[in-house]
Scaffold this motif. Structure first.
Motif, mmCIF file in Angstrom:
data_model
loop_
_atom_site.group_PDB
_atom_site.id
_atom_site.type_symbol
_atom_site.label_atom_id
_atom_site.label_comp_id
_atom_site.label_asym_id
_atom_site.label_seq_id
_atom_site.Cartn_x
_atom_site.Cartn_y
_atom_site.Cartn_z
ATOM 1 N N ARG A 1 0.600 -1.241 0.029
ATOM 2 C CA ARG A 1 -0.047 -0.064 0.204
ATOM 3 C C ARG A 1 1.015 1.179 0.092
ATOM 4 N NH1 ARG A 1 -1.960 1.103 5.697
ATOM 5 N NH2 ARG A 1 -3.696 1.531 4.867
ATOM 6 N N THR A 2 2.070 1.199 0.741
ATOM 7 C CA THR A 2 3.004 2.372 0.564
ATOM 8 C C THR A 2 3.644 2.783 -0.516
ATOM 9 O OG1 THR A 2 3.320 1.953 2.925
ATOM 10 C CG2 THR A 2 4.821 3.249 2.067
ATOM 11 N N THR A 3 3.806 1.604 -1.226
ATOM 12 C CA THR A 3 4.644 1.678 -2.521
ATOM 13 C C THR A 3 3.623 2.431 -3.645
ATOM 14 O OG1 THR A 3 5.344 -0.631 -2.185
ATOM 15 C CG2 THR A 3 5.724 0.497 -4.402
ATOM 16 N N PHE A 4 2.284 1.944 -3.674
ATOM 17 C CA PHE A 4 1.392 2.364 -4.674
ATOM 18 C C PHE A 4 0.871 4.076 -4.069
ATOM 19 C CE2 PHE A 4 1.194 -1.916 -5.664
ATOM 20 C CZ PHE A 4 1.157 -1.828 -7.073
ATOM 21 N N ALA A 5 1.057 4.175 -2.661
ATOM 22 C CA ALA A 5 0.584 5.703 -2.670
ATOM 23 C C ALA A 5 1.624 6.667 -2.676
ATOM 24 C CB ALA A 5 0.142 5.486 -0.962
ATOM 25 N N VAL A 6 2.959 6.055 -2.744
ATOM 26 C CA VAL A 6 4.148 6.998 -3.087
ATOM 27 C C VAL A 6 4.311 7.251 -4.764
ATOM 28 C CG1 VAL A 6 6.440 7.333 -3.395
ATOM 29 C CG2 VAL A 6 5.598 6.365 -1.157
ATOM 30 N N ASP B 1 -7.632 -1.150 -1.198
ATOM 31 C CA ASP B 1 -6.961 -0.564 0.046
ATOM 32 C C ASP B 1 -7.492 0.914 0.163
ATOM 33 O OD1 ASP B 1 -4.774 -1.298 2.153
ATOM 34 O OD2 ASP B 1 -4.626 0.907 1.426
ATOM 35 N N LEU B 2 -7.907 1.580 1.325
ATOM 36 C CA LEU B 2 -8.300 2.535 1.522
ATOM 37 C C LEU B 2 -7.139 3.491 1.257
ATOM 38 C CD1 LEU B 2 -10.504 2.215 4.585
ATOM 39 C CD2 LEU B 2 -11.220 2.506 2.477
ATOM 40 N N TYR B 3 -5.975 3.225 1.759
ATOM 41 C CA TYR B 3 -4.949 4.088 1.489
ATOM 42 C C TYR B 3 -4.387 4.386 0.039
ATOM 43 C CZ TYR B 3 0.008 5.784 3.247
ATOM 44 O OH TYR B 3 0.996 6.518 3.393
ATOM 45 N N VAL B 4 -4.304 3.154 -0.591
ATOM 46 C CA VAL B 4 -4.154 3.092 -2.029
ATOM 47 C C VAL B 4 -5.165 3.925 -2.786
ATOM 48 C CG1 VAL B 4 -3.789 1.790 -4.232
ATOM 49 C CG2 VAL B 4 -2.778 1.053 -2.098
ATOM 50 N N LEU C 1 -5.112 7.368 -5.299
ATOM 51 C CA LEU C 1 -5.654 7.075 -6.731
ATOM 52 C C LEU C 1 -6.672 8.462 -6.669
ATOM 53 C CD1 LEU C 1 -6.732 3.548 -7.309
ATOM 54 C CD2 LEU C 1 -5.361 4.801 -9.099
ATOM 55 N N ILE C 2 -7.545 8.643 -5.740
ATOM 56 C CA ILE C 2 -8.414 9.887 -5.804
ATOM 57 C C ILE C 2 -7.332 11.413 -6.129
ATOM 58 C CG2 ILE C 2 -9.917 11.231 -4.502
ATOM 59 C CD1 ILE C 2 -10.683 8.691 -3.269
#
Length: 773
Positions: free
Chosen positions: A406-411, A440-443, A447-448
């Motif tokens: 989740r951290t990877t994609f968020a960054v 995943d809510l973080y991801v 995206l948003i």
């Protein structure tokens, strides 16, 4: 004679087992085979135990397979051998083949599964044990509770607690300590405290667990009281309990207290324990006191990889990258090879110092970097503004078959958003769908944000709606991201509606929520909406004291024209930071009360160091209020008195101020020494002043600079043409108009809006009709 021989062989085998004498054990094994005694189950069981103790698992299995008569002990001996050697798959297969089992069988495998990190499998096996009618022992429950803690499975942990109470094992010291640890890891500290208080007997493990749990939740004073109670009732303080309290000290800002505990370790004579010494190093490192850490390090009787890692991490925290590198080189000179933690600490040290190139070199030295290392480097590139490199690194990560989290994609989504990389963002979105992490809510929040900043607000809305429909436990981060996205796309009315929908849920708005919605109110120039938000803030004591929220309130009131209410909020704030002062000074400047802004600036610099934004605010105040000389004085003091280098915005303020008064000689002196010649705002401000005072020479220079920077921008053509028309220089007006047509600089129609009972309505000024409602 046969029984005597068997007894003697058994005794000899026990000696070999105790001494782990593989060679002598083989001789006894040969003698047993030669004398035909292998059929004796007792001797064969001893042989299994011998080979297991000597680390010869294959030979132990051969003995077990060839045994003509196996009993329950034989199966347990082999099961224990597999479990202790970490061969869980073989252990599980053997367990399934056992003709009979007892509680020892179940307990052995459950404990082994927990020890090897297979916590969920351990819980599944425990459930089967209960279904088979076997009662767990205190050791079984201790293992199962450990698995619940590792998985943060509170429901299962509470069920185990209830069952332990039912069978009378809740008062057992091992079960009690396991309960403490389980509740602590699940974040239910009060349950842990209640369990601790109800234990009929406590030991050093009980106190150590509680001190660690209280420290983890920043209940520092409570942890210290626990240590005092331990000492008062006479429980021996060993290296482990002292290490625990030193970990609590590391979280405290009171470094003197840490030094006192250091003195206690010396008085107790346990300071030479390696684990304790490493805890001391960690404590001083987290204090930022690397001199004391270095003193402890140099006096260590033995230095481990952990010791070096703590020192490297400590220097990294202080941005002393050269010392961190020297530590790693010294470590290798002493014959210790860096491990994963060493490289991660070095990587973090480089990134904290902003040295991305060295960080990448360290990363490349890692034989098999884990996901944390990849994420650290990705974050480093992203935070330093190297967004294209971030995306490239992500592609390299995929090529190395490393699965992102989740951290990877968020960054990576953040980097795509910052560069407007819509195509790349969509491809990475597809990658997240393939590995089923897009829900995943973080991801989803990332995206948003990415689609919003790439002007694809409808896609952002689709993701938001899908996430909210799929997840019963809604997340405030996604709502915040959606509100920000709507505001970025000038849909502030929708942002406000979304905020009202948020209030109807069970979620509590955060400081970021309020700051975002107040920004929307500001952009709408809607004082009534802003007052409604202020009313909500007043209901929440925590938010009503939050410096970020209250600074946003000051900004809203100021930009909506109510500077008096902004000052009331400012005066009532329990704490203020630089941002707060800047907002209030700027509020006075925007509302034509520059003198009050300057007075506030004078108050501020008595207690706080001004930053670049402060000077923009106070210079704007001076410019709008005609305090020209005082503005020039403040501008000149930026570098000499406060060490702040002027930016283009500061030059703009001073040039605007001097231009209003027609002091063009001073402006030319500033232009000759200005570093921001390519900033169009500076030249636009100068051109406006030249138009006002009819300074053709400097006005033409400003116009030519603007034509060079952005030939399609119609504003400078219009300003220059207006200046020439006021001076009745019609040939020059015609020249500018022709140049405007040649460069295809088109002037767009303006719009106005009014606040109506049905909402905000926009009107096209030139056309005279309603554009939207």
């Amino acid at each position: 004679m046969e029984i005597r021989t068997t007894t003697q062989l058994a005794n000899f085998l026990q000696i070999c087992i105790d001494k782990k004498s593989h060679k002598n054990g083989k001789l006894l094994h040969a003698h047993i085979l030669r004398t035909g005694l292998f059929s004796d189950t007792f001797l064969s069981n001893r042989l299994i135990e011998l080979y297991h103790k000597c680390g010869r698992l294959i030979k132990a299995r051969r003995v077990f397979d060839k045994m003509p008569h196996k009993n329950l002990f034989s199966w347990h001996a082999m099961l224990s051998a597999f479990c202790k050697m970490g061969d869980i798959n073989e252990a599980h297969q053997l367990f399934d083949k056992m003709p009979e089992r007892n509680s020892v069988s179940w307990n052995t495998l459950i404990s082994a599964l927990v020890h090897n990190g297979s916590d969920q499998k351990a819980l599944n096996l425990y459930q089967k044990m209960n279904q088979s009618g076997f009662l767990p022992t205190n050791f079984t429950l201790a293992s199962v509770l450990s698995a619940c803690g590792a998985l943060k499975h509170l429901t299962c942990g509470c069920s185990c607690h209830a069952f332990a109470t039912k069978i009378g094992l809740d008062n057992n010291i091992y079960v009690g300590n396991a309960l403490l640890a389980m509740y602590a890891k699940c974040g239910h500290i009060q349950n842990a405290v209640n369990t601790f208080e109800n234990l009929p007997e406590v030991n050093e493990v009980s106190f150590t667990t509680m001190m660690g749990a209280l420290g983890e939740t920043d209940q520092i004073n409570e942890a210290f009281h626990m240590f005092q109670s331990m000492h008062r009732i006479g429980i021996q303080i060993d290296a482990i309990s002292m290490s625990s309290i030193l970990g609590v000290c590391a979280r405290s800002e009171n470094n003197q207290l840490g030094q006192q505990f250091h003195g206690l370790t010396i008085r107790l004579g346990i300071e030479r324990d390696l684990h304790l010494s490493n805890s001391l190093l960690d404590m001083y490192s987290k204090y930022g006191d690397m001199n004391s850490a270095d003193m402890v390090f140099k006096n260590l009787p033995e230095v481990s990889v952990v010791s070096w890692n703590v020192m490297i991490g400590g220097y990294g925290q202080k941005h002393e990258i050269k010392k961190a590198i020297e530590c790693m080189k010294s470590m290798q000179r002493f014959g210790l090879e860096p491990d994963e933690v060493t490289y991660i600490n070095m990587l973090t040290a480089c990134l904290k110092s902003g040295d991305i190139e060295t960080a990448h070199e360290v990363f490349d030295k890692m034989s098999c970097p884990n996901i944390s290392s990849w994420n650290a480097l990705l974050s480093g590139y992203s935070q330093s503004g190297k967004h294209k490199e971030t995306v490239k690194l992500f592609r390299r990560m995929q090529f190395c078959n490393v699965k992102g989290d989740r951290t990877t994609f968020a960054v990576v989504f953040s980097s795509c958003a910052s560069t407007g990389l819509l195509k790349g963002g969509r491809e990475i979105h597809a990658d997240s769908i393939k590995i089923h992490i897009d829900d995943d809510l973080y991801v989803a929040s990332g995206l948003i944000g990415m689609y919003s900043k790439c002007n694809r607000i409808n896609l952002a809305k689709c993701i938001f709606d899908r996430i909210n429909n799929q997840n019963q436990d809604q997340d405030i981060v996604c709502w915040n991201s959606m509100m920000v996205g709507l505001s970025l796309n000038n849909l502030d009315n929708e942002s406000f509606t979304l905020f009202k929908n948020l209030l109807e849920t069970k979620m509590t708005p955060t400081q970021f929520t309020y700051a975002t919605i107040l920004t929307s109110c500001t952009k709408l120039s809607s004082l009534s909406h802003g007052r409604q938000i202020h009313a909500h803030i007043l209901k929440h004591e925590k938010m009503n004291q939050d410096v970020v929220v209250l600074s946003a309130l000051i900004n809203m009131y100021s930009k909506c024209g109510d500077v008096n209410d902004a000052r009331i909020v400012f005066d009532k704030m329990p704490t203020r930071n630089t941002i707060t002062w800047n907002e209030m000074i700027h509020g006075y400047a925007q509302n034509g009360q520059g003198e009050k802004g300057v007075d506030l600036y004078k108050q501020m610099i008595k207690t706080l160091k001004p930053d670049a934004i402060t000077f923009i605010a106070v210079l704007t105040a001076c410019s709008h209020s005609g305090l020209i000389d005082y503005g020039v004085k403040i501008f000149n003091s930026m570098v000499t008195d406060h060490g702040v280098e002027p930016l283009s915005d500061h030059y703009t303020c001073v040039i605007d101020s001097l231009g209003r008064d027609g002091r063009f000689d001073e402006i030319e002196g500033i232009l000759d020494n200005m570093d921001c010649m390519n900033d169009p705002i500076v030249w636009e401000v100068l051109l406006s002043s030249c138009r006002l005072h009819g300074n053709v020479k400097l006005g033409r220079r400003a116009g030519e600079e603007l034509f060079r920077l952005d030939p399609c921008n119609p504003a400078p053509y219009v300003l220059l043409a207006n200046m020439f028309s006021c001076l009745e220089r019609w040939d020059d007006v015609r020249e500018i108009r022709e140049l405007m047509v040649e460069n295809k600089a088109v002037k767009n129609p303006g719009y106005s809006w009014i606040q109506h009972q049905d909402g905000i309505r926009e009107f096209g000024v030139d056309e005279g009709y309603c554009v939207s409602g």
